[in-house]
Design an enzyme around this catalytic site. Structure first.
Site, PDB file in Angstrom:
ATOM      1  N   GLY A 403       0.821  -1.206   0.000  1.00 28.11           N
ATOM      2  CA  GLY A 403       0.000   0.000   0.000  1.00 28.11           C
ATOM      3  C   GLY A 403       0.857   1.258   0.000  1.00 28.11           C
ATOM      4  N   ASP A 624       0.537   0.009  13.029  1.00 29.58           N
ATOM      5  CA  ASP A 624       0.860  -1.309  12.471  1.00 29.58           C
ATOM      6  C   ASP A 624       1.083  -2.372  13.545  1.00 29.58           C
ATOM      7  OD1 ASP A 624       0.727  -0.330   9.893  1.00 29.58           O
ATOM      8  OD2 ASP A 624       2.846   0.227   9.851  1.00 29.58           O
TER       9      ASP A 624
HETATM   10  C1  S3P Z   1       3.075   3.830   6.348  1.00 27.28           C
HETATM   11  C2  S3P Z   1       2.040   4.468   6.962  1.00 27.28           C
HETATM   12  C3  S3P Z   1       0.963   3.754   7.641  1.00 27.28           C
HETATM   13  C4  S3P Z   1       1.319   2.308   7.923  1.00 27.28           C
HETATM   14  C5  S3P Z   1       1.972   1.628   6.752  1.00 27.28           C
HETATM   15  C6  S3P Z   1       3.230   2.361   6.353  1.00 27.28           C
HETATM   16  C7  S3P Z   1       4.101   4.643   5.658  1.00 27.28           C
HETATM   17  O1  S3P Z   1      -0.183   3.764   6.851  1.00 27.28           O
HETATM   18  O2  S3P Z   1       0.174   1.592   8.317  1.00 27.28           O
HETATM   19  O3  S3P Z   1       2.312   0.296   7.078  1.00 27.28           O
HETATM   20  O4  S3P Z   1       5.172   4.103   5.336  1.00 27.28           O
HETATM   21  O5  S3P Z   1       3.831   5.820   5.420  1.00 27.28           O
HETATM   22  P1  S3P Z   1      -1.222   5.002   6.899  1.00 27.28           P
HETATM   23  O6  S3P Z   1      -0.408   6.181   6.603  1.00 27.28           O
HETATM   24  O7  S3P Z   1      -2.224   4.725   5.824  1.00 27.28           O
HETATM   25  O8  S3P Z   1      -1.781   4.962   8.258  1.00 27.28           O
END
Ligand code: S3P
Length: 743
Positions: A403, A624
């Site tokens: 993601g 996380d």
């Molecule tokens: C991350 C931000 C978090 C986290 C993901 C990594 C990042 O997500 O859950 O594993 O590297 O910016 P969100 O920003 O959607 O909360």
């Protein structure tokens, strides 16, 4: 009756007893798969040799006679050079009953299919085009071997008119001689094979011919070593067969030849101008692709897409002892590649996380023309191309399970001059992308998501972006980073205001690359148009990976574990704060700053835990780590309540539901709520849980084994490699009785 039983009633007529036909005949005969194996060839000598070598049961010199003896359930396999197939088909058409199955082995399917159409005036149901991907540079009846097809791929290219029973019979025949059978349309087959088989053969022939042509160069063959031998082995293949293939697959072959010619021209020019970046780019990308191909080959047969599923099994009990270093931080690893790629100069990264997620980012930038060396034991060298030096990827940019890659890249791609399409695996394809497409559109980006706001994300390049003052509705570091990365390309100032603090690695790293960043309270701003200057980055250990071990050592009596050089950025230490509030014994030692990120050694000793109401301000700081924290709650005295964490429902899985279901199936009193969970600590039974392919769910239930009363089996754990490739080794070395079970 199975297809193989049915084969036992069939006669097999092999027309053409070269290496391919002869080896099939011999494999069938030796295994006793058919009632009778008949060989047919124009050459009396070949027939005599086939009989002598016991390759067939009997031979027939007259094809019409041989075909006339066949009936329902029998199979004819045409194994002659591609351009001879039409002559054989003419005879086959006139002499074969419609119940007989007809197949072939030609390396080009389009030309065979069109010959059948011309000769038959359409496609008969009995015809099943096929191509075994096997062979060697040897040819003829004396080269025949019975195991030629074992563990090799056979591609069938059935047509709409092909009868299901005929298709099943041909499939059963190839499977019975040990091959893996797959299906694809004839045009796809011809395109794929033109690139992966036909082109290499033509190159090998041409290279050897070029060298041999220069009379005086015959001398040089004497000095030819491994490289020459490896590259030219296939130049010893059957010339008639390859002449036929080149002519039969002319369109596809000419297309790849043209592409290669262009690439060779580029290489020549790069050598002339001494462009070492170009050469290094080609060689590192090719080396990487070759390595990937080898991994694919070792794990699975040619072009098969099935991957073995892996489960975990953890035996109850144990304690956590020792001193370890967890892998590099995932968020920082992603950002090191992204910023390194668009910086001026060479960025050197150490302790880079070699997990699937960050490798997806790395591959994406290689696809966009950035030369990246490594990773080699965590060392990566990124040859930055500057803010405007990225090139369009040759196809969709595939980001696997990640993601972070998709959301951050959406912002970066919005500022490029070219179009991009970002895709991902099944889990990523369900995750919300409007949270980035909405603000990016407000900046002037042309960006589309799939229906329902999920991937693929399609970005049209060449747009003029404007700075934006964005009040973020969700506390998300990914959204913040995406907007800031687009801001590098925007006119004027781009600001993001966050409703609660989220990880600030992007801001810190931009500053490390000497890009000006303004931070005032909960607002961060940048102005487009400056440059990033390459730097060295030492990635701290990932506190999200360390979290499993912090919980593990806290819940297992007599544990004493030290985790070295873990990132303890204040926007990431929610897990330490929450576990401490539950009574955990966690000490941060040797606190220091490494390249702009705070780092410490973390010592964790067993301590009895109490349930708490988790303060909502800790949610973004531990976003996380909740799956691991829920295991701590299951081992704590009394009730733990989490609220304000609806974000957990849209992570790699719905982490609230996945954890509640798993805990309940282990006998724990857990209730999912809309925005959190209630967990009453107590006994953990053994049992089975499903990780739903989510790495953090899998690792959380693995550590639950320390306090379980029986073994726990955790389904679908392959994705642990996305963030923590050596979890099993580290966990086992420090005291968890964990093993992998492949399905
Ligand atoms: C991350 C931000 C978090 C986290 C993901 C990594 C990042 O997500 O859950 O594993 O590297 O910016 P969100 O920003 O959607 O909360």
């Amino acid at each position: 009756m199975t297809q193989t039983d049915e084969l036992g009633q069939s006669r097999l007529l092999v027309v053409g007893l070269g290496l391919i036909g002869g080896s099939l005949a011999l494999a069938v005969k030796e295994r006793g798969l058919c009632r009778e194996v008949i060989g047919c060839s124009r050459s009396a000598e070949t027939l005599a040799q086939a009989l002598k070598n016991r390759v067939v049961d009997r031979v027939e010199a007259d094809l019409t006679m041989a075909l006339g003896q066949l009936g329902a359930g029998d199979i004819v396999v045409i194994c002659v050079p591609t351009l001879t197939v039409p002559n054989i088909l003419q005879v086959v058409k006139d002499a074969t009953s419609p119940e007989v199955t007809i197949t072939d082995v030609a390396s080009v399917k389009g030309s065979v299919v069109s010959s059948v159409e011309t000769i038959y005036g359409g496609i008969p149901a009995q015809f099943v085009p096929g191509h075994p991907i096997a062979g060697s540079e040897k040819s003829g009846i004396n080269a025949v071997v019975a195991d030629l097809y074992q563990h090799h791929e056979v591609i069938l290219t059935p047509l709409e008119q092909t009868g299901a029973d005929h298709l099943a019979r041909v499939r059963a025949l190839w499977q019975a001689v040990g091959a893996q059978v797959s299906e694809m349309p004839a045009e796809v087959h011809d395109k794929v094979l033109s690139a992966t088989s036909h082109l290499p053969h033509l190159l090998a022939y041409t290279l050897v011919d070029t060298l041999a042509d220069m009379e005086k160069n015959r001398e040089i063959f004497r000095y030819a070593a491994g490289g020459f031998r490896d590259f030219t082995r296939i130049a010893g293949s059957d010339p008639v067969m390859w002449k036929d293939i080149a002519l039969a697959n002319d369109t596809a072959i000419v297309e790849v030849l043209d592409q290669l010619n262009t690439r060779l021209g580029d290489l020549r020019a790069a050598i002339l101008r001494g462009d070492s970046d170009h050469l290094l780019g080609v060689f590192t990308r090719a080396g990487e692709a070759r390595r990937h191909f080898q991994i694919m080959q070792d794990q699975k047969p040619y072009m098969s897409s099935t991957e073995q599923s892996m489960d975990y099994r953890v035996e109850p009990g144990g304690r956590m002892m020792g001193d370890m270093r967890v892998p590099g931080d995932k968020s920082i690893s992603h950002r090191s590649i992204m910023l390194g790629a668009i910086a001026e100069g060479v960025t050197r990264v150490s302790h880079f996380l070699e997990g699937e997620d960050s490798l997806a980012t790395l591959q994406a930038f290689r696809d966009m023309g950035v030369v990246i060396e490594g990773p080699d034991h965590g060392q990566v060298l990124i040859h930055g191309v500057g803010l405007h030096g990225l090139k369009p990827a040759p196809g969709d940019v595939y980001l696997g399970n990640s993601g972070t890659s998709m959301r951050l890249l959406s912002g970066l791609m919005a500022g490029q001059a070219f179009d991009s399409t970002l895709t991902g695996d099944e889990s990523l394809s369900r995750r919300p992308m409007r949270r980035v497409s909405v603000p990016l559109s407000e900046m002037g980006a042309k960006i589309e998501t799939g229906e329902g706001g999920v991937p693929p994300v399609k970005i049209s390049g060449g747009q003029r972006l404007q700075g934006l003052d964005y009040a973020m509705p969700v506390a998300s570091a990914q959204v913040k980073s995406s907007v800031l990365l687009a801001g590098l390309y925007a006119e004027g100032e781009t600001s993001v205001v966050e409703p609660a603090p989220t990880r600030d690695h992007t801001e810190r790293m931009l500053q490390g690359f000497q890009y000006p960043v303004k931070r005032e309270g909960n607002r961060v701003s940048i102005t487009g148009g400056h440059t990033l200057t390459a730097c060295d980055i030492e990635v701290p250990g990932d506190i999200s990976s360390a979290a499993f071990f912090m919980v593990a050592a806290s819940i297992a009596p007599d544990s004493d574990l030290t985790l070295r050089a873990v990132g303890v950025n204040p926007t990431r230490i929610g897990v330490v704060n929450i576990l401490r509030a539950m009574g955990a014994n966690i000490a941060l030692l040797n606190e220091r700053d490494v390249g702009g990120e705070p780092v410490a050694d973390i010592r964790v000793r067993y301590a009895p835990l109490q349930g708490i109401h988790i303060p909502e301000d800790q949610v973004p700081l531990a976003i996380d780590e909740f799956p691991a924290i829920f295991i701590a709650a299951a081992c704590a005295e009394g009730l733990t309540v989490l609220t304000g964490a609806e974000e957990l429902r849209v992570k790699e899985s719905d982490r609230i539901q996945a954890m509640a279901d798993g805990l309940v199936s282990l006998g724990v009193d857990a209730t999912a709520t809309d925005d959190g969970i209630h967990i009453v600590g107590g006994r953990i039974q053994g049992g089975k849980v499903d990780s739903l392919g989510d790495h953090r769910i899998a690792m959380s239930f693995a550590i639950a084994g320390l306090r379980a009363e029986g073994p726990i089996k955790i389904r679908d754990c392959n994705n642990v490699a996305t963030s923590f490739p050596n979890f099993l080794e580290l966990a086992s070395a420090s005291g968890l009785a964990l093993s992998e079970v492949t399905r």
